[in-house]
Scaffold this motif. Sequence first.
Motif, mmCIF file in Angstrom:
data_model
loop_
_atom_site.group_PDB
_atom_site.id
_atom_site.type_symbol
_atom_site.label_atom_id
_atom_site.label_comp_id
_atom_site.label_asym_id
_atom_site.label_seq_id
_atom_site.Cartn_x
_atom_site.Cartn_y
_atom_site.Cartn_z
ATOM 1 N N HIS A 118 96.309 65.778 -26.413
ATOM 2 C CA HIS A 118 96.368 66.471 -27.711
ATOM 3 C C HIS A 118 94.962 66.489 -28.402
ATOM 4 C CE1 HIS A 118 100.934 65.749 -27.655
ATOM 5 N NE2 HIS A 118 100.596 66.628 -26.940
ATOM 6 N N ILE B 253 99.808 69.649 -20.397
ATOM 7 C CA ILE B 253 99.518 68.554 -21.239
ATOM 8 C C ILE B 253 100.026 67.323 -20.463
ATOM 9 C CG2 ILE B 253 99.654 67.267 -23.350
ATOM 10 C CD1 ILE B 253 99.646 69.817 -24.695
ATOM 11 N N THR C 100 99.635 61.327 -23.867
ATOM 12 C CA THR C 100 99.652 62.638 -24.278
ATOM 13 C C THR C 100 98.968 62.858 -25.408
ATOM 14 O OG1 THR C 100 101.724 62.267 -25.299
ATOM 15 C CG2 THR C 100 101.581 63.048 -22.650
ATOM 16 N N THR D 33 89.007 67.074 -19.055
ATOM 17 C CA THR D 33 90.410 67.616 -19.560
ATOM 18 C C THR D 33 90.287 69.161 -19.621
ATOM 19 O OG1 THR D 33 90.967 65.730 -21.001
ATOM 20 C CG2 THR D 33 91.805 67.913 -21.593
ATOM 21 N N PHE E 33 92.697 71.511 -17.784
ATOM 22 C CA PHE E 33 93.624 72.747 -18.406
ATOM 23 C C PHE E 33 93.273 74.200 -17.746
ATOM 24 C CE2 PHE E 33 94.392 75.515 -22.175
ATOM 25 C CZ PHE E 33 95.615 75.062 -22.466
#
Length: 293
Positions: free
Chosen positions: A225, A210, A221, A200, A204
Amino acid sequence: SCVHRTEQRFGVNYLIDVLLKHDTERIRQYNHQQLSVYGIGSELDAPQWRSVFRQLIARGLLSVDIQGHGNLCLTELCRPLLRGEQRLWLRHEPKPAATRKGQKPLRSVKPVGNTLWEALRDCRKQLAKDLSLPPYVIFHDATLMEMCEQLPTTRTQFARLNGVGEAKLQRYADVFINVIKNYGAASTETASTVDTLQHTLELFRSGLGIDAIAGQRNLKTTTIHGHLASLIEQGDVLLQDVVPLTDAQITTIQNLLLNADDNGEKLKPIYDALDGAIDYWILRCVKAAMELA
């Protein structure tokens, strides 16, 4: 000097922004780009500066204003240093080398799935609750990670950890050593959990949002988060790069978390105080960022 010239009103992240000459709305608001300390700390990066601040707090040269907003204050012990009458030696955190030219290095991700890690966090949480303190005042996450890596089982070994001064050694060493002894056999990181956070983080940093990360990884999602909140708490990702909030909104949420009866452990009262205008995952991210403040 930076703490002094900003009038002892700010936390670690803001002070680092000043030292590294970051051009932020908040710095311009206070006109701190005019200070002599603005940009004076470019020889260190943000993680290294966090290490410096942790060590200054552990040495009793700076203190955290718990009654305020987590801002750092000067103590009497720092006066000889500011006057140049005393030298100070601190542990040096080397900058990690980039894996490829132009690529940002990946820092280690905290061992979320580690039984010992969770036990240490639970221990810190209970101590913080008993003493009515924010958890990071007991120990920062970086110190807990060192406990997982080094597995200290004596006070002598415990004293070598970054962020452990004489006062914390006397107050907390035996409690955490007992946890380490009980859970030492389970101190190996859960590789799959670490790998998924690393994945992740890489996506990112590549610029994906996201929803795009969730789609590419075939995850919810809400899972992404959670990953980002963990990465923020670790310091791999900046809060402002994740949440769609202004500085004023972040400050409002931070104040609510700091003034909560349970030190912000339960987010529903914060959510209700904001009339449900801020999603829970954003509140978690702000709280995660405060672990470094």
